[in-house]
Design an enzyme around this catalytic site. Sequence first.
Site, PDB file in Angstrom:
ATOM      1  N   ASP A   3      52.192 -58.862  43.397  1.00  0.00           N
ATOM      2  CA  ASP A   3      52.391 -57.450  43.723  1.00  0.00           C
ATOM      3  C   ASP A   3      52.143 -57.166  45.206  1.00  0.00           C
ATOM      4  O   ASP A   3      51.292 -57.802  45.834  1.00  0.00           O
ATOM      5  CB  ASP A   3      51.433 -56.610  42.859  1.00  0.00           C
ATOM      6  N   HIS A  18      60.076 -58.561  50.067  1.00  0.00           N
ATOM      7  CA  HIS A  18      60.437 -59.535  49.024  1.00  0.00           C
ATOM      8  C   HIS A  18      60.762 -60.897  49.649  1.00  0.00           C
ATOM      9  O   HIS A  18      60.400 -61.934  49.119  1.00  0.00           O
ATOM     10  CB  HIS A  18      61.624 -59.024  48.200  1.00  0.00           C
ATOM     11  N   LEU A  54      54.816 -80.418  37.261  1.00  0.00           N
ATOM     12  CA  LEU A  54      54.448 -78.997  37.239  1.00  0.00           C
ATOM     13  C   LEU A  54      55.575 -78.229  36.562  1.00  0.00           C
ATOM     14  O   LEU A  54      56.749 -78.461  36.862  1.00  0.00           O
ATOM     15  CB  LEU A  54      54.270 -78.486  38.681  1.00  0.00           C
TER      16      LEU A  54
HETATM   17  C1  FPP Z   1      56.192 -56.814  43.106  1.00  0.00           C
HETATM   18  O1  FPP Z   1      55.969 -56.183  44.358  1.00  0.00           O
HETATM   19  C2  FPP Z   1      57.126 -57.904  43.268  1.00  0.00           C
HETATM   20  C3  FPP Z   1      58.337 -57.993  42.652  1.00  0.00           C
HETATM   21  C4  FPP Z   1      58.844 -56.983  41.719  1.00  0.00           C
HETATM   22  C5  FPP Z   1      59.234 -59.126  42.919  1.00  0.00           C
HETATM   23  C6  FPP Z   1      58.588 -60.455  43.150  1.00  0.00           C
HETATM   24  C7  FPP Z   1      59.558 -61.321  43.876  1.00  0.00           C
HETATM   25  C8  FPP Z   1      59.234 -62.233  44.834  1.00  0.00           C
HETATM   26  C9  FPP Z   1      57.867 -62.574  45.207  1.00  0.00           C
HETATM   27  C10 FPP Z   1      60.314 -62.946  45.570  1.00  0.00           C
HETATM   28  C11 FPP Z   1      61.308 -63.616  44.722  1.00  0.00           C
HETATM   29  C12 FPP Z   1      60.737 -64.684  43.900  1.00  0.00           C
HETATM   30  C13 FPP Z   1      61.432 -65.759  43.494  1.00  0.00           C
HETATM   31  C14 FPP Z   1      60.740 -66.765  42.641  1.00  0.00           C
HETATM   32  C15 FPP Z   1      62.814 -65.997  43.878  1.00  0.00           C
HETATM   33  P1  FPP Z   1      56.404 -54.657  44.557  1.00  0.00           P
HETATM   34  O2  FPP Z   1      57.756 -54.635  45.107  1.00  0.00           O
HETATM   35  O3  FPP Z   1      56.215 -53.936  43.258  1.00  0.00           O
HETATM   36  O4  FPP Z   1      55.364 -54.201  45.610  1.00  0.00           O
HETATM   37  P2  FPP Z   1      54.800 -52.728  45.847  1.00  0.00           P
HETATM   38  O5  FPP Z   1      53.736 -52.519  44.803  1.00  0.00           O
HETATM   39  O6  FPP Z   1      54.235 -52.810  47.207  1.00  0.00           O
HETATM   40  O7  FPP Z   1      55.947 -51.779  45.722  1.00  0.00           O
END
Ligand code: FPP
Length: 224
Positions: free
Chosen positions: A12, A29, A122
Amino acid sequence: MNPLNHVAIIMDGNGRWGLKYKRSRNSGHKAGLNTVEKIIKESLKQKIKYLTLYAFSTENWKRPKNEINYLFNLLENFLVNKINKLHEQNIKLKIIGNKNLSKKLSKLLSKSEKKTYFNSKLQINLALNYGSKIELLNAFKKIKRNNEKINEKNLTKHLLTKNIPDPEVLIRTGDTKRLSNFLLWQLAYTEIFFVRKLWPDFNEVDFVKIIKKFKTIKRNFGSI
Ligand code: FPP
């Protein structure tokens, strides 16, 4: 020392990181993906057997279309560019979630899963279009359809995490303390680590600190 086989992560804070440093959620992201790569590398080093990453929830469809498209493109590029490397490193990729995505992505996901199916160093479980409540409901429906007894053994065999041991450790970055519909059944006895850092700022040093701390915890499982 507690054995550690399975670490689950709620990654997050990407959006907030992107807005803070680059004025766009999507750049967060992109930076988050670098952290994913660091943590995969360290998991290999730490001889962790299962790493479950929450990449997209069933609730994330409520986000703006441009962000959703960006995330899926990022994943697509990651798989196209990195699947051979993952395979060479003896890493198995498994998708947990509803795979009813675009035709192109579904095909790529199946291809990546098939290619790495027999790898054993893994296992990365990518929780994609995943929601724990729907996973549980589907498991109960299967029990009913098969006329099976409702018990733990039958329930777990119908979960998407069938044959995967429950995580011993859950990490959530981003300074938020909630489970967000992630592995609600499987986390029943998991040690939870909430981290203040946003996911793109999280690194292998933070990861190893958590692992070290986990190893010294007295785990009672309801006993004393
Ligand atoms: C949550 O942060 C994160 C996500 C919804 C996406 C996670 C994706 C990645 C780490 C990159 C892609 C991963 C792969 C494996 C290709 P948020 O956007 O909800 O953060 P915020 O709380 O600051 O809004």
